[in-house]
Design a protein around this motif. Sequence first.
Motif, PDB file in Angstrom:
ATOM      1  N   LEU B 125       0.912  -1.235   0.094  1.00 14.86           N
ATOM      2  CA  LEU B 125      -0.034   0.126  -0.051  1.00 14.86           C
ATOM      3  C   LEU B 125       0.875   1.254  -0.123  1.00 14.86           C
ATOM      4  O   LEU B 125       0.417   2.117  -0.625  1.00 14.86           O
ATOM      5  CB  LEU B 125      -0.796   0.026   1.317  1.00 14.86           C
ATOM      6  CG  LEU B 125      -2.101  -0.829   0.979  1.00 14.86           C
ATOM      7  CD1 LEU B 125      -3.078  -0.593   2.358  1.00 14.86           C
ATOM      8  CD2 LEU B 125      -3.088  -0.201  -0.074  1.00 14.86           C
ATOM      9  N   SER B 126       1.973   1.006   0.924  1.00 20.77           N
ATOM     10  CA  SER B 126       2.850   2.453   0.819  1.00 20.77           C
ATOM     11  C   SER B 126       3.663   2.577  -0.401  1.00 20.77           C
ATOM     12  O   SER B 126       3.882   3.534  -0.863  1.00 20.77           O
ATOM     13  CB  SER B 126       3.691   2.311   2.052  1.00 20.77           C
ATOM     14  OG  SER B 126       4.796   1.365   1.599  1.00 20.77           O
ATOM     15  N   LEU B 127       3.603   1.323  -1.136  1.00 19.77           N
ATOM     16  CA  LEU B 127       4.492   1.393  -2.374  1.00 19.77           C
ATOM     17  C   LEU B 127       3.757   2.275  -3.350  1.00 19.77           C
ATOM     18  O   LEU B 127       4.444   2.907  -4.235  1.00 19.77           O
ATOM     19  CB  LEU B 127       4.881  -0.156  -2.838  1.00 19.77           C
ATOM     20  CG  LEU B 127       5.917  -0.372  -3.874  1.00 19.77           C
ATOM     21  CD1 LEU B 127       7.339   0.056  -2.987  1.00 19.77           C
ATOM     22  CD2 LEU B 127       6.012  -1.886  -4.109  1.00 19.77           C
ATOM     23  N   VAL B 128       2.462   2.005  -3.590  1.00 20.00           N
ATOM     24  CA  VAL B 128       1.496   2.592  -4.384  1.00 20.00           C
ATOM     25  C   VAL B 128       0.884   3.697  -3.750  1.00 20.00           C
ATOM     26  O   VAL B 128      -0.077   4.708  -4.261  1.00 20.00           O
ATOM     27  CB  VAL B 128       0.566   1.597  -4.984  1.00 20.00           C
ATOM     28  CG1 VAL B 128       1.303   0.652  -5.835  1.00 20.00           C
ATOM     29  CG2 VAL B 128      -0.352   1.096  -3.887  1.00 20.00           C
ATOM     30  N   GLU B 129       1.493   4.268  -2.889  1.00 18.50           N
ATOM     31  CA  GLU B 129       1.191   5.488  -2.031  1.00 18.50           C
ATOM     32  C   GLU B 129      -0.161   5.566  -1.583  1.00 18.50           C
ATOM     33  O   GLU B 129      -1.023   6.557  -1.883  1.00 18.50           O
ATOM     34  CB  GLU B 129       1.652   6.643  -2.891  1.00 18.50           C
ATOM     35  CG  GLU B 129       2.831   6.813  -2.736  1.00 18.50           C
ATOM     36  CD  GLU B 129       3.425   7.573  -4.113  1.00 18.50           C
ATOM     37  OE1 GLU B 129       2.791   7.989  -4.970  1.00 18.50           O
ATOM     38  OE2 GLU B 129       4.836   7.950  -4.272  1.00 18.50           O
ATOM     39  N   LEU B 130      -0.751   4.429  -1.072  1.00 18.30           N
ATOM     40  CA  LEU B 130      -2.317   4.617  -0.865  1.00 18.30           C
ATOM     41  C   LEU B 130      -2.392   4.018   0.556  1.00 18.30           C
ATOM     42  O   LEU B 130      -3.427   3.238   1.024  1.00 18.30           O
ATOM     43  CB  LEU B 130      -3.161   3.428  -1.746  1.00 18.30           C
ATOM     44  CG  LEU B 130      -3.449   4.064  -3.039  1.00 18.30           C
ATOM     45  CD1 LEU B 130      -3.939   3.144  -4.009  1.00 18.30           C
ATOM     46  CD2 LEU B 130      -4.135   5.335  -3.009  1.00 18.30           C
ATOM     47  N   SER B 131      -1.393   4.247   1.581  1.00 15.08           N
ATOM     48  CA  SER B 131      -1.438   3.674   2.835  1.00 15.08           C
ATOM     49  C   SER B 131      -2.590   4.058   3.646  1.00 15.08           C
ATOM     50  O   SER B 131      -3.101   3.262   4.228  1.00 15.08           O
ATOM     51  CB  SER B 131      -0.119   4.262   3.611  1.00 15.08           C
ATOM     52  OG  SER B 131       0.933   3.716   2.894  1.00 15.08           O
ATOM     53  N   GLU B 132      -3.277   5.156   3.406  1.00 18.30           N
ATOM     54  CA  GLU B 132      -4.238   5.687   4.154  1.00 18.30           C
ATOM     55  C   GLU B 132      -5.876   4.989   3.635  1.00 18.30           C
ATOM     56  O   GLU B 132      -6.695   5.188   4.174  1.00 18.30           O
ATOM     57  CB  GLU B 132      -4.557   7.179   3.937  1.00 18.30           C
ATOM     58  CG  GLU B 132      -3.294   8.061   4.003  1.00 18.30           C
ATOM     59  CD  GLU B 132      -2.770   8.162   5.340  1.00 18.30           C
ATOM     60  OE1 GLU B 132      -3.358   8.554   6.259  1.00 18.30           O
ATOM     61  OE2 GLU B 132      -1.881   7.529   5.675  1.00 18.30           O
ATOM     62  N   PHE B 133      -5.836   4.245   2.632  1.00 16.33           N
ATOM     63  CA  PHE B 133      -6.807   3.853   1.979  1.00 16.33           C
ATOM     64  C   PHE B 133      -7.206   2.508   2.327  1.00 16.33           C
ATOM     65  O   PHE B 133      -8.225   1.715   1.580  1.00 16.33           O
ATOM     66  CB  PHE B 133      -6.838   4.186   0.331  1.00 16.33           C
ATOM     67  CG  PHE B 133      -6.759   5.485  -0.115  1.00 16.33           C
ATOM     68  CD1 PHE B 133      -7.630   6.410  -0.196  1.00 16.33           C
ATOM     69  CD2 PHE B 133      -5.515   6.237   0.120  1.00 16.33           C
ATOM     70  CE1 PHE B 133      -7.717   7.564  -0.659  1.00 16.33           C
ATOM     71  CE2 PHE B 133      -5.485   7.548  -0.093  1.00 16.33           C
ATOM     72  CZ  PHE B 133      -6.742   8.238  -0.258  1.00 16.33           C
ATOM     73  N   GLY B 134      -6.380   1.694   3.069  1.00 19.15           N
ATOM     74  CA  GLY B 134      -6.509   0.283   3.269  1.00 19.15           C
ATOM     75  C   GLY B 134      -7.963  -0.232   3.828  1.00 19.15           C
ATOM     76  O   GLY B 134      -8.517  -1.290   3.170  1.00 19.15           O
ATOM     77  N   ASN B 135      -8.922   0.694   4.303  1.00 19.02           N
ATOM     78  CA  ASN B 135     -10.087   0.429   4.841  1.00 19.02           C
ATOM     79  C   ASN B 135     -11.047   0.767   3.872  1.00 19.02           C
ATOM     80  O   ASN B 135     -12.480   0.261   4.174  1.00 19.02           O
ATOM     81  CB  ASN B 135     -10.349   0.846   6.183  1.00 19.02           C
ATOM     82  CG  ASN B 135      -9.624   0.277   7.184  1.00 19.02           C
ATOM     83  OD1 ASN B 135      -9.080  -1.064   7.051  1.00 19.02           O
ATOM     84  ND2 ASN B 135      -8.854   1.011   8.167  1.00 19.02           N
ATOM     85  N   ARG B 136     -10.934   1.425   2.747  1.00 18.26           N
ATOM     86  CA  ARG B 136     -11.918   1.896   1.890  1.00 18.26           C
ATOM     87  C   ARG B 136     -12.333   0.589   1.053  1.00 18.26           C
ATOM     88  O   ARG B 136     -11.593  -0.142   0.683  1.00 18.26           O
ATOM     89  CB  ARG B 136     -11.100   2.973   1.150  1.00 18.26           C
ATOM     90  CG  ARG B 136     -10.939   4.285   1.820  1.00 18.26           C
ATOM     91  CD  ARG B 136     -11.818   5.432   1.360  1.00 18.26           C
ATOM     92  NE  ARG B 136     -11.345   6.401   2.066  1.00 18.26           N
ATOM     93  CZ  ARG B 136     -10.995   7.740   1.323  1.00 18.26           C
ATOM     94  NH1 ARG B 136     -11.275   7.646   0.082  1.00 18.26           N
ATOM     95  NH2 ARG B 136     -10.192   8.827   1.758  1.00 18.26           N
ATOM     96  N   ARG B 137     -13.526   0.839   0.474  1.00 23.34           N
ATOM     97  CA  ARG B 137     -14.010  -0.103  -0.520  1.00 23.34           C
ATOM     98  C   ARG B 137     -13.653   0.303  -2.114  1.00 23.34           C
ATOM     99  O   ARG B 137     -13.401   1.627  -2.168  1.00 23.34           O
ATOM    100  CB  ARG B 137     -15.485  -0.102  -0.500  1.00 23.34           C
ATOM    101  CG  ARG B 137     -16.125  -0.881   0.764  1.00 23.34           C
ATOM    102  CD  ARG B 137     -15.871  -2.483   0.580  1.00 23.34           C
ATOM    103  NE  ARG B 137     -16.157  -3.089   1.739  1.00 23.34           N
ATOM    104  CZ  ARG B 137     -17.056  -3.902   1.858  1.00 23.34           C
ATOM    105  NH1 ARG B 137     -18.140  -4.079   1.226  1.00 23.34           N
ATOM    106  NH2 ARG B 137     -17.370  -4.429   3.092  1.00 23.34           N
ATOM    107  N   PRO B 138     -13.282  -0.337  -2.920  1.00 26.53           N
ATOM    108  CA  PRO B 138     -12.986  -0.090  -4.046  1.00 26.53           C
ATOM    109  C   PRO B 138     -14.136   1.144  -4.757  1.00 26.53           C
ATOM    110  O   PRO B 138     -13.523   2.025  -5.483  1.00 26.53           O
ATOM    111  CB  PRO B 138     -12.945  -1.139  -5.026  1.00 26.53           C
ATOM    112  CG  PRO B 138     -12.970  -2.434  -4.185  1.00 26.53           C
ATOM    113  CD  PRO B 138     -13.547  -1.989  -2.745  1.00 26.53           C
ATOM    114  N   GLY B 139     -15.128   1.020  -4.255  1.00 24.95           N
ATOM    115  CA  GLY B 139     -16.205   2.135  -4.876  1.00 24.95           C
ATOM    116  C   GLY B 139     -15.865   3.504  -4.530  1.00 24.95           C
ATOM    117  O   GLY B 139     -16.271   4.449  -5.081  1.00 24.95           O
ATOM    118  N   GLN B 140     -15.189   3.575  -3.362  1.00 24.25           N
ATOM    119  CA  GLN B 140     -14.801   5.119  -2.832  1.00 24.25           C
ATOM    120  C   GLN B 140     -13.635   5.469  -3.374  1.00 24.25           C
ATOM    121  O   GLN B 140     -13.257   6.597  -2.779  1.00 24.25           O
ATOM    122  CB  GLN B 140     -14.803   4.908  -1.252  1.00 24.25           C
ATOM    123  CG  GLN B 140     -16.246   4.436  -0.733  1.00 24.25           C
ATOM    124  CD  GLN B 140     -15.828   3.912   0.781  1.00 24.25           C
ATOM    125  OE1 GLN B 140     -15.203   3.054   1.040  1.00 24.25           O
ATOM    126  NE2 GLN B 140     -16.623   4.430   1.735  1.00 24.25           N
TER     127      GLN B 140
END
Lengths: 438, 362
Positions: B125-140
Amino acid sequence: MTSAAQALRTQRNKALPIGGDTHDIMTNSINTLNKEDAANAAREVRKRRLQAFLFVVPLLVFLVFAFVAPITTMLYRSIHNPTVANLVPDTLILLEDWSGEGMPDDSVLLQFAADMKRMANDRTSGQLADEINRALPGMSSVTKSTARALRRVEDEDIAANGATILLEANKRWAEAATWRAIRDAGPIYTSSYYLTAVDLERDRDGGIVQRDTQIYVKLYTKTLKMAVIITVLTMVLGYPLAFFMAHASSALANFLMVFVLLPFWTSLLVRTTSWIALLQAGGVVNSTLMWLGVTDEPIELLYNEFSTILAMTHILLPFMVLPLYAVMRGIDNSYMRAAISMGSSPLAAWYRIYLPMSLPGLSAGALLVFIISIGYYITPALVGGTDGQMISNIIAFHMQVSNNWELAAALGSLLLVLIVLLYWLFDRFVGTDNLKLG
Amino acid sequence: MNDVETETFLRFDNVKKSYDQKNLVVKGFDMQVKEGEFITLLGPSGSGKTTVLMMLAGFESVTSGDIVIRGKSINKTAPNKRNIGMVFQNYALFPHMSVAENLAYPLSVRKMPKAKIKERVAHYLSLVELSEFGNRRPGQLSGGQKQRVALARAMIFEPMLILMDEPLGALDKNLREQMQFEITRLHKKLGFTVIYVTHDQTEALSMSSRIAVFNDGVVQQCAPPSELYERPINAFVADFIGENNFIPGKITSVRDGKATVHTDGGDVVTQVSEGLPASGSCRVSIRPEKLFIHPTTHAHDNALKVRFTTRIYVGDFIRYYFALPDGTDIIVKVLNDLSAPEFEEGEEAQLLWLATDCIAFA
């Protein structure tokens, strides 16, 4: 910096506060509506609401007449029964003082004899006979013969010794149970139909007890059981079919869709009758089995639970396949492929990815099939025999044969409550926002 | 030969595919891929490039030929046993799972311990710079974020090969450029091998180590981007990659790898494509940005007389439309600076260029 640029800068700096003010004023006047704007905007909204309302008016009117009104009437009817109260009002008033044990006063019998004569002349005694008979079997003929006997008696005679005449006409008028039946049928509003609908009744002291004959609870349970079996069967048959259709070429899918819809296009009676032709003792299935030597004599395939479930599964299958197909069509191949490329076996990928994604279709189909089959009437009536009857058949029986509309209304209301309850449970655990009907 | 064999990571051996038992969609595909290469399959839709990718992933069977990874044929290997990561155009993120669950899926399938999965998911997740987004659903998520999750999910189980099927097709232009950069960055950092399918040539040119240009089930040319652009092997490639002018003419002589061609606007000297005959008609291909309008300070050894038709102001450059006497349109791209000349309609002009910048095709 050149002097010209410097001059420009100072000028700009001077102009800035003024510019800022103008900006504030501008945004204020842009962002707020003046009176005229507000009135225009409100009119716009009102117009749109009215338009929306006009679009649904025809359906609204139709629903009120065809849905709300009948259901309200039914609910009301299941607790409202003024027949006895209208026929013998004075007798009922006099009966209020009676303890319920031993014979009531002669005044009661006198009043009742007078009421009977009036009813005999009005030809309304039959209604009373029906009402008393419901509580006390055999009273129908007693009431009718008594009414015939009292019709020719003079009013003075009845006023003088109506009680004796009544007791001479039939000795059941001398039983306390008869008078209790009349008294208990008296109240205009009663819960007795609902009690009957769940196999309960009031005993002499007004307590609630089980009835001797247990019919309705068993029937409700059986109806639910059959609905569950039918739902599961349509799932088992419909899911793979919908899956295949959703992933076939559109030409093949359309071709198969014709077969799914075929039951919709043929008359319900034709479909059900064809099941009779197939399943009856000398029918196609039995003759084939006998010809093959599987059995020596015809197997009982028709007029039981089996045939009802079979025929209803056939009829309700499209309701399962259509929402499933609609949902599956929207699930791209790539989800399964992605899961498989990540190392998941096809079955595991189906279970963890495809099934949850197709769940809205599955639950919509299941809900449709289940609710329709709970209230299904025609198929059990035609191929169900006595064994395959469902609750709606009993409701029809009470409306057409036994003429007990109040009980039919109570049974129907309970069915309605049951469906609403199941829907609520479904909403709780699956969620209706998870439904997809097309 | 042995050296090549050990170095080759993935090999296609005369791979053919037919769907209807009559026509071949892929007609004898050969290619050798080295570990860590970024290979793009480029071609118009229906040219068979996606079919090749699907055969490699195992979702389509191989009609004949062999697909070999590290010396072992994978024709009979089930797709879930191939250990190949895949990125789809529609992202194919599982909508009922959170981003972290999506990333954990390939790991949980491999029965990795929970703690380790968590660690690995956080890392990617940090590699693609989305560390904050782990709990989101793809739809969001936005389109670009979804694609980065899909990318991370394809890489997280460290497959030996990552396939991308038009992964940026659903994104708008700005996002597409960002993601091109992102994919290149990850590819350089992690060093995995990529087979990338696209019909967008700019995408192919800017990202790939090598590009295989498909047409009609056959690879026309497989070469690094610059070679493909500068030295197209045939007219299809020349036309498909970038913009090109084709000037019809007749070959008058061929000598030392150079041909003299007689055209409607004058004789020109060009380079020669493979298999060009010594005489007969041919087409001289020349890129719009290699042409200069007289007068120019650029070196040149060819000149062509044309008439001005119109010019279109694009912004960073200006497109000039000229016509040869026989009606052939010639496009010239000129940088938008003070040297961009003005013409009257129908005015005569002269186009100049270097012989090394043009090629004659049969």
